[in-house]
Design a protein around this motif. Structure first.
Motif, PDB file in Angstrom:
ATOM      1  N   TYR A 740      64.847  33.761  41.698  1.00  0.00           N
ATOM      2  CA  TYR A 740      63.768  34.183  42.606  1.00  0.00           C
ATOM      3  C   TYR A 740      63.845  35.678  42.902  1.00  0.00           C
ATOM      4  N   PHE A 741      65.043  36.169  43.217  1.00  0.00           N
ATOM      5  CA  PHE A 741      65.199  37.587  43.543  1.00  0.00           C
ATOM      6  C   PHE A 741      64.788  38.472  42.364  1.00  0.00           C
ATOM      7  N   GLU A 742      65.176  38.080  41.161  1.00  0.00           N
ATOM      8  CA  GLU A 742      64.869  38.912  39.997  1.00  0.00           C
ATOM      9  C   GLU A 742      63.369  38.892  39.673  1.00  0.00           C
ATOM     10  N   GLN A 743      62.724  37.713  39.864  1.00  0.00           N
ATOM     11  CA  GLN A 743      61.269  37.666  39.699  1.00  0.00           C
ATOM     12  C   GLN A 743      60.578  38.586  40.698  1.00  0.00           C
ATOM     13  N   ALA A 744      61.037  38.517  41.943  1.00  0.00           N
ATOM     14  CA  ALA A 744      60.435  39.348  42.990  1.00  0.00           C
ATOM     15  C   ALA A 744      60.657  40.827  42.707  1.00  0.00           C
ATOM     16  N   LEU A 745      61.858  41.173  42.235  1.00  0.00           N
ATOM     17  CA  LEU A 745      62.174  42.576  41.977  1.00  0.00           C
ATOM     18  C   LEU A 745      61.246  43.168  40.924  1.00  0.00           C
ATOM     19  N   LEU A 746      60.945  42.393  39.883  1.00  0.00           N
ATOM     20  CA  LEU A 746      60.017  42.864  38.850  1.00  0.00           C
ATOM     21  C   LEU A 746      58.645  43.164  39.447  1.00  0.00           C
ATOM     22  N   LEU A 747      58.173  42.282  40.322  1.00  0.00           N
ATOM     23  CA  LEU A 747      56.867  42.490  40.936  1.00  0.00           C
ATOM     24  C   LEU A 747      56.875  43.692  41.871  1.00  0.00           C
ATOM     25  N   TYR A 748      57.941  43.822  42.671  1.00  0.00           N
ATOM     26  CA  TYR A 748      58.033  44.974  43.570  1.00  0.00           C
ATOM     27  C   TYR A 748      58.027  46.281  42.782  1.00  0.00           C
ATOM     28  N   ASN A 749      58.742  46.309  41.678  1.00  0.00           N
ATOM     29  CA  ASN A 749      58.753  47.514  40.842  1.00  0.00           C
ATOM     30  C   ASN A 749      57.366  47.798  40.263  1.00  0.00           C
ATOM     31  N   ARG A 750      56.653  46.713  39.907  1.00  0.00           N
ATOM     32  CA  ARG A 750      55.323  46.872  39.325  1.00  0.00           C
ATOM     33  C   ARG A 750      54.354  47.528  40.297  1.00  0.00           C
ATOM     34  N   VAL A 751      54.484  47.193  41.581  1.00  0.00           N
ATOM     35  CA  VAL A 751      53.554  47.753  42.573  1.00  0.00           C
ATOM     36  C   VAL A 751      54.184  48.923  43.335  1.00  0.00           C
TER      37      VAL A 751
END
Length: 842
Positions: A740-751
């Motif tokens: 979950y954390f790694e999925q979220a991190l990718l999205l945070y980096n994207r935005v």
């Protein structure tokens, strides 16, 4: 194969004709070849003299009466003074010929039903037909063009249970090209092996009745349209007096059985389910394409129409990948699905659709040309939502011809039909104007979302949104008056998450007035912010800012500055965000825009909250709330209540926080704001999590996650994933938490969200600490602290100093503990002292 039944029948017709003629010729060898004016006449033959010269030998053809002109006879009966065109095995009586024709009638062997090699996803329908036939029940199978009626009937008639019951007496007759009942009888005679001659219908009926059989009349719409009375009478004659064990199958292109077929079971064939559609594609295209995600994309575009799937898959046989085919399909659509030098309904989807088009009345054609612009059709019995009342009869006709499909309580064209008609039969300008007028009324409702009756507007517009955007895109090049309504549509997209950015692209590519272009570009930028496409949003805001300034629009300029500030806020650039909000605030004041002023003050409160200036944040929120209420802006009021709830939550006033979040949630739902609803559910989940109500917290986070994905809000989605990771961490499911954390991190980096990135790194640091990876944990917390400092989140800095105090020794440990205590004093975090000390290990 899908087209095996009809093609085989046509080949069978030719072969049967040739064999029949040869058989008759051999058995009636009394034919004389004549080369003088008065040859002898063979016994049992009729002599016919033609008035022109030359002599040719005929084959066995029944002749009655006198031919008064040049004659060409084929594999049928020649009567009186009629002239016929020669078919396979036909004869020509030339100039001055004296021809003797045999009267002998020798039957041929019946043609077996053709095998169907591929029939996927239709097991239920085949089983129902087989069960009915074995019980002596006749069946009418209906459906639209290319939907697979011939295939299903062909698979049923070759089913082992039917073979066991009826043996060789299983017959398939294609009525394709048979424009009358008599022509159907001729085709039946060829398939059944009944010799041509006098009283042919009687002899065909006698053959059918002499023993149990299954008889299929496929493509029955041809005679039913051209000779309705004769076609129905023929079916009645075929069914009258047959043995109870006999049954018929009628394949009929339409939405229901034609009138007059009483007592026959009716089955409607719809599109293939997605899994079956993909399997058909793989079976035809080749197993190397199995697992390619492009397959699902292609078959989704084909809407489950088997003929379209088969023809497109045939093109994929020689392809190693499907990228080129996708591009070709996007460009050519149904024109790509025409195979063979002389295509027919079995080898060309366009031909199949055009056969239906040619039989439509003018009203039905107009209705279909408009329905082709509406991907989602209309609610059942509500075509008046889009079409004029005078087209109602045309809509009924389209349903009866199988050109409209009932799908989840809506009536619509299947995609291949819609694409073909839109490309080749666009609506007349008058009809298109009537359609856009009705669409305009729906568009006006979109502007109400976010207002007091937004929920009602949302309920009405939501199922029609795809139709609305498609019609607007189709009409914009011809009707620029539609352009000013586009900003409302884009705002609706922002609230609901519906649609892509195709409307933006189409609108901005149109010839627009500068003010209209600026309004569309600004709302497009706001949409891109919500969708996490920050670079594109910033580009549009900057372009629009210059355009508004050139137009002298102070309000437009203020809105653009606010939009740019919103971007910086989402990217955690708090200093730049504050500067932009403070620049826009006086501009709103100059033009007296209370709503804009309130939005700026609330955003400044959000900045203070992020920087842990809770007193200032609360004052700004309380100052803003009455402004929203004064102008009746329910969305702003809900946002303010939510922000106040956030303040109460971080100060551990959970009861009051929950009350404020629930008040905001009620408002969001009443105005139709899906994004606002998601934000509230996520915050309520955080309250439950803080009170160790983990099951309820998880439910709320997951509900919010679905809504964020629906509206395309990557930032909200990332926040939910991070929260779910925290829950998994608490439950010691470390692998799930890390995922979950790694999925979220990718999205945070994207935005480009530094705050979100910092929160994720903090969660991963706690995970590494739990797994005793101290060095890795310390590194993650060091990175986290730098990010929190950059965005000036001092409360979170206090937490990270606590962790680093625990993970370090000596001077560094003391240093981090001192900084933690200093922040506790500065921020008034007395309620958090125990928690922070526990983290720090003291």
């Amino acid at each position: 194969m899908w087209f095996g039944l009809e093609v085989a029948d046509k080949l069978g017709s030719v072969i049967g004709a040739v064999c029949g003629v040869l058989g008759l010729g051999l058995s009636g060898y009394g034919l004389l070849r004549v080369r003088d004016a008065a040859p002898p006449v063979a016994a049992g033959a009729v002599s016919v003299t033609n008035s022109i010269t030359d002599t040719m030998t005929s084959q066995s053809i029944l002749q009655a009466g006198t031919i008064g002109g040049a004659v060409t006879a084929g594999d049928g009966n020649v009567v009186g003074d009629h002239n016929l065109v020669a078919g396979p095995g036909g004869i020509v009586a030339g100039p001055g010929a004296h021809v003797v024709l045999s009267l002998l009638n020798s039957p041929a062997e019946p043609l077996p039903p053709p095998a169907v090699d591929l029939c996927v996803g239709r097991d239920t329908q085949v089983a129902e037909i087989v069960t009915g036939w074995n019980a002596g029940q006749s069946v009418v199978l209906t459906g639209g063009p290319g939907i697979g009626k011939s295939t299903v009937l062909g698979r049923a008639v070759t089913d082992p249970a039917i073979v066991a019951s009826f043996g060789a007496r299983r017959f398939v007759v294609s009525c394709d090209g048979a424009e009358s009942a008599s022509a159907v009888v001729d085709k039946m005679a060829l398939v059944l092996g009944v010799a041509p001659g006098d009283h042919l219908r009687n002899r065909v009926l006698a053959f059918v009745r002499e023993a149990p059989c299954v008889l299929i009349l496929d493509n029955f719409e041809t005679p039913a349209d051209s000779d309705p009375g004769g076609a129905i009478e023929l079916v009645a004659q075929l069914r009258a007096g047959v043995a109870n064990q006999s049954a018929m199958g009628i394949g009929y292109r339409g939405g229901g059985a034609p009138a007059g077929l009483a007592g026959m079971a009716e089955a409607v064939l719809g599109p293939l389910p997605p899994a079956a559609a993909a399997e058909v594609f793989i079976e035809v295209a080749g197993d190397r394409h199995r697992g390619d995600p492009t397959v699902d994309q292609l078959v989704a575009d084909l809407d489950g129409v088997p003929l379209a799937i088969t023809l497109l898959a045939t093109l994929a046989r020689a392809e190693t990948g499907l990228g080129t085919l996708v591009s070709a399909w996007r460009t050519k659509c149904t024109d790509l699905l025409a195979h063979a030098a002389r295509p027919d309904r079995t080898s060309s989807l366009p031909v199949s659709i055009e056969l239906s088009w040619d039989r439509l009345s003018p009203d039905a054609r107009t209705a279909l040309s408009l329905a082709a612009l509406l991907p989602d059709g209309w609610p059942n019995d509500r075509s008046d939502l889009y079409l004029a009342d005078e087209l109602a009869a045309g809509v009924i006709e389209l349903g009866s011809r199988g050109l409209l499909y009932i799908d989840h309580l809506r009536q619509r064209c299947l995609a291949p039909i819609r694409r073909h008609v839109a490309a080749h039969h666009p609506p007349e300008p008058t009809a298109l104007r009537q359609l856009t007028g009705r669409v305009w009324a729906l568009i006006e409702l979109t502007g109400r979302v976010g207002g007091s009756d937004g929920a009602h507007a949302l309920k009405t517009v939501l199922p029609e949104f795809t139709n609305i955007t498609d019609v607007v895109q189709a009409a914009l090049p011809h009707d620029p008056d539609l352009a000013p309504i586009v900003p409302d549509l884009l705002m609706f997209q922002r609230f609901t998450g519906l649609g892509d950015d195709q409307l933006v692209r189409s609108a901005l590519a149109s010839d627009l007035e500068p003010r209209v272009r600026a309004d569309i570009a600004f709302n497009a930028g706001s949409l891109y912010v919500t969708r996490g496409k920050n670079s594109r949003a910033r580009e549009l805001f900057n372009q629009t800012l210059l355009l508004y300034r050139s137009l002298g629009s102070v309000l437009g300029e203020a809105n653009c500055l606010h939009g740019l500030g919103d971007l910086e806020f989402r990217e955690s650039n708090t200093t730049r965000a504050r500067e932009l909000f403070e620049r826009s605030l006086p501009l709103y004041g100059r033009v007296g825009d209370v709503l804009g002023e309130a939005n700026c003050l609330r955003r400044l409160g959000d900045l203070d909250f992020r920087e842990s200036n809770h007193i200032s944040a609360r004052n700004l929120f309380k100052r803003t709330l009455p402004l929203y209420r004064r102008v009746g802006d329910a969305l702003g009021e809900a946002d303010c209540l939510r922000d106040l709830g956030g303040l109460e939550f971080v100060e551990s006033n959970n009861i009051r926080a929950r009350e404020l979040f629930e008040d905001a949630l009620t408002l969001y739902r009443s105005i139709g704001s899906v994004l606002g609803e998601a934000n509230c559910l996520r915050r309520l989940g955080a309250v439950e999590f803080s009170e160790a109500n983990n099951v309820r917290a998880q439910e709320l986070f997951r509900n919010a996650l679905l809504l964020y994905r629906r509206v395309g809000d990557a930032l909200g989605e990332a926040s939910c994933l991070r929260r779910l990771g925290g829950l998994e961490l608490l439950e010691s499911r470390n692998d799930c938490a890390r995922d979950y954390f790694e999925q979220a991190l990718l999205l945070y980096n994207r935005v480009d969200s530094m705050l979100g990135e910092a929160n994720c790194l903090r969660g991963l640091g706690e995970l590494e600490f739990r797994e005793k990876n101290i060095v890795r944990a310390r590194d993650l917390f060091d990175r986290t602290l730098l990010l929190y400092r950059r965005i000036e989140d001092r409360q979170s800095q206090a937490v990270i100093h606590a962790w680093l105090a625990r993970l370090n020794t000596g001077t560094l440990q003391v240093e981090h503990r001192n900084k933690m205590n200093s922040l506790i004093q500065e921020l008034g975090l007395s309620k958090s002292v125990a928690t922070l000390n526990r983290i720090a290990g003291g």
